[in-house]
Design a protein around this motif. Sequence first.
Motif, mmCIF file in Angstrom:
data_model
loop_
_atom_site.group_PDB
_atom_site.id
_atom_site.type_symbol
_atom_site.label_atom_id
_atom_site.label_comp_id
_atom_site.label_asym_id
_atom_site.label_seq_id
_atom_site.Cartn_x
_atom_site.Cartn_y
_atom_site.Cartn_z
ATOM 1 N N LEU A 1 -9.474 17.855 1.928
ATOM 2 C CA LEU A 1 -8.723 19.113 1.858
ATOM 3 C C LEU A 1 -7.826 19.102 0.628
ATOM 4 O O LEU A 1 -7.148 18.107 0.348
ATOM 5 N N HIS A 2 -7.826 20.206 -0.103
ATOM 6 C CA HIS A 2 -6.978 20.318 -1.285
ATOM 7 C C HIS A 2 -5.514 20.327 -0.841
ATOM 8 O O HIS A 2 -5.116 21.158 -0.036
ATOM 9 N N GLY A 3 -4.754 19.361 -1.325
ATOM 10 C CA GLY A 3 -3.346 19.233 -0.955
ATOM 11 C C GLY A 3 -3.062 17.981 -0.142
ATOM 12 O O GLY A 3 -1.918 17.586 0.020
ATOM 13 N N ILE A 4 -4.123 17.368 0.367
ATOM 14 C CA ILE A 4 -3.973 16.121 1.126
ATOM 15 C C ILE A 4 -4.283 14.954 0.198
ATOM 16 O O ILE A 4 -5.361 14.891 -0.392
ATOM 17 N N GLY A 5 -3.322 14.064 0.061
ATOM 18 C CA GLY A 5 -3.521 12.901 -0.780
ATOM 19 C C GLY A 5 -3.267 11.630 -0.001
ATOM 20 O O GLY A 5 -2.968 11.663 1.196
ATOM 21 N N PRO A 6 -3.373 10.487 -0.681
ATOM 22 C CA PRO A 6 -3.165 9.196 -0.015
ATOM 23 C C PRO A 6 -1.811 9.079 0.687
ATOM 24 O O PRO A 6 -1.708 8.467 1.746
ATOM 25 N N LYS A 7 -0.779 9.678 0.124
ATOM 26 C CA LYS A 7 0.550 9.598 0.741
ATOM 27 C C LYS A 7 0.598 10.319 2.081
ATOM 28 O O LYS A 7 1.373 9.949 2.950
ATOM 29 N N SER A 8 -0.249 11.313 2.255
ATOM 30 C CA SER A 8 -0.281 12.029 3.540
ATOM 31 C C SER A 8 -0.715 11.093 4.656
ATOM 32 O O SER A 8 -0.200 11.160 5.776
ATOM 33 N N PHE A 9 -1.653 10.198 4.344
ATOM 34 C CA PHE A 9 -2.163 9.284 5.358
ATOM 35 C C PHE A 9 -1.166 8.186 5.720
ATOM 36 O O PHE A 9 -1.264 7.594 6.785
ATOM 37 N N VAL A 10 -0.193 7.942 4.848
ATOM 38 C CA VAL A 10 0.880 6.996 5.166
ATOM 39 C C VAL A 10 1.661 7.523 6.367
ATOM 40 O O VAL A 10 2.160 6.742 7.176
ATOM 41 N N GLU A 11 1.741 8.825 6.508
ATOM 42 C CA GLU A 11 2.410 9.453 7.647
ATOM 43 C C GLU A 11 1.432 9.745 8.789
ATOM 44 O O GLU A 11 1.739 9.505 9.954
#
Length: 69
Positions: free
Chosen positions: A44-54
């Motif tokens: 999804l555009h806007g989801i990056g690796p840092k999102s998965f940290v949360e």
Amino acid sequence: MTAPIDRIADCLKLSRPAHAALAHAGIATFADLTQWTRKAVADLHGIGPKSFVELDPAMAERGLGYKSP
């Protein structure tokens, strides 16, 4: 412990683009997220690796997982 129906926006501090990407895809709760593969969410555009940290620990804390590929 919180319920899987918790709204993601109420529980996690994701970036604005990440919240917008999830909302645009119709993902509002952790239960919604279980209907998606991790890769599909990552695409999804806007989801990056840092999102998965949360996202990943929050899913695990609730005993939930992403849909199997």
